[in-house]
Write a protein that holds these residues in place. Structure first.
Motif, PDB file in Angstrom:
ATOM      1  N   PHE A   1       0.857  -1.186   0.000  1.00 42.33           N
ATOM      2  CA  PHE A   1       0.000   0.000   0.000  1.00 42.33           C
ATOM      3  C   PHE A   1       0.893   1.235   0.000  1.00 42.33           C
TER       4      PHE A   1
ATOM      5  N   ASP B   1      -2.227   5.137   3.463  1.00 37.04           N
ATOM      6  CA  ASP B   1      -3.137   4.499   4.426  1.00 37.04           C
ATOM      7  C   ASP B   1      -4.528   4.260   3.847  1.00 37.04           C
TER       8      ASP B   1
ATOM      9  N   TYR C   1      -6.181   1.269  -6.603  1.00 35.24           N
ATOM     10  CA  TYR C   1      -7.170   1.298  -5.522  1.00 35.24           C
ATOM     11  C   TYR C   1      -8.255   2.345  -5.739  1.00 35.24           C
TER      12      TYR C   1
ATOM     13  N   GLU D   1      -5.330   3.367   0.944  1.00 32.69           N
ATOM     14  CA  GLU D   1      -5.351   2.150   0.130  1.00 32.69           C
ATOM     15  C   GLU D   1      -5.549   0.916   1.008  1.00 32.69           C
ATOM     16  N   ARG D   2      -4.931   0.902   2.160  1.00 36.06           N
ATOM     17  CA  ARG D   2      -5.105  -0.200   3.117  1.00 36.06           C
ATOM     18  C   ARG D   2      -6.573  -0.270   3.562  1.00 36.06           C
ATOM     19  N   ARG D   3      -7.163   0.888   3.820  1.00 34.46           N
ATOM     20  CA  ARG D   3      -8.581   0.926   4.224  1.00 34.46           C
ATOM     21  C   ARG D   3      -9.495   0.490   3.079  1.00 34.46           C
TER      22      ARG D   3
ATOM     23  N   PHE E   1      -8.709  -1.655   0.725  1.00 36.55           N
ATOM     24  CA  PHE E   1      -8.585  -3.102   0.651  1.00 36.55           C
ATOM     25  C   PHE E   1      -9.488  -3.759   1.695  1.00 36.55           C
TER      26      PHE E   1
END
Length: 112
Positions: free
Chosen positions: A25, A28, A69, A30-32, A34
């Protein structure tokens, strides 16, 4: 029929230059994203085929201008609207930052 998402092997886009030590990622959010997509798929809100199809329906110019993303975000938003979980108006309010605590309500279902 090939769409813009079928770019593999097309000429004119240059070579793919992998980033050295590329993180999973880059930010941050992008992590969320996902996690949000995984939750939507894991809860059965949509399936992986619907998710892929939502990405494939992104208009070509927007698809090319979007990151990986960002495409996921558009696909999840599309599916949540199509499934009746959210409305476009609620999403627009959230983007404007005007969605307060009472503005985004959980859809009423029989689920806990």
């Amino acid at each position: 029929m090939n769409g813009i998402h079928d770019m593999g092997g097309m000429h004119g886009f240059g070579t793919v230059a992998p980033e050295a030590d590329e993180p999973v990622f880059h930010a941050d959010w992008e992590r969320r994203m996902f996690a949000l997509a995984s939750t939507a798929l894991g809860r059965g809100t949509a399936n992986v085929d619907e998710f892929r199809h939502a990405i494939e329906r992104i208009p070509p110019a927007r698809y090319l201008a979007s990151s990986y993303y960002e495409r996921w975000l558009e696909a999840v938003e599309t599916l949540l609207v199509e499934k009746g979980v959210l409305t476009r108006e609620v999403l627009a309010a959230a983007r404007r930052g005007s969605a307060g605590n009472g503005d985004i309500q959980r859809r009423q279902t029989d689920e806990p």
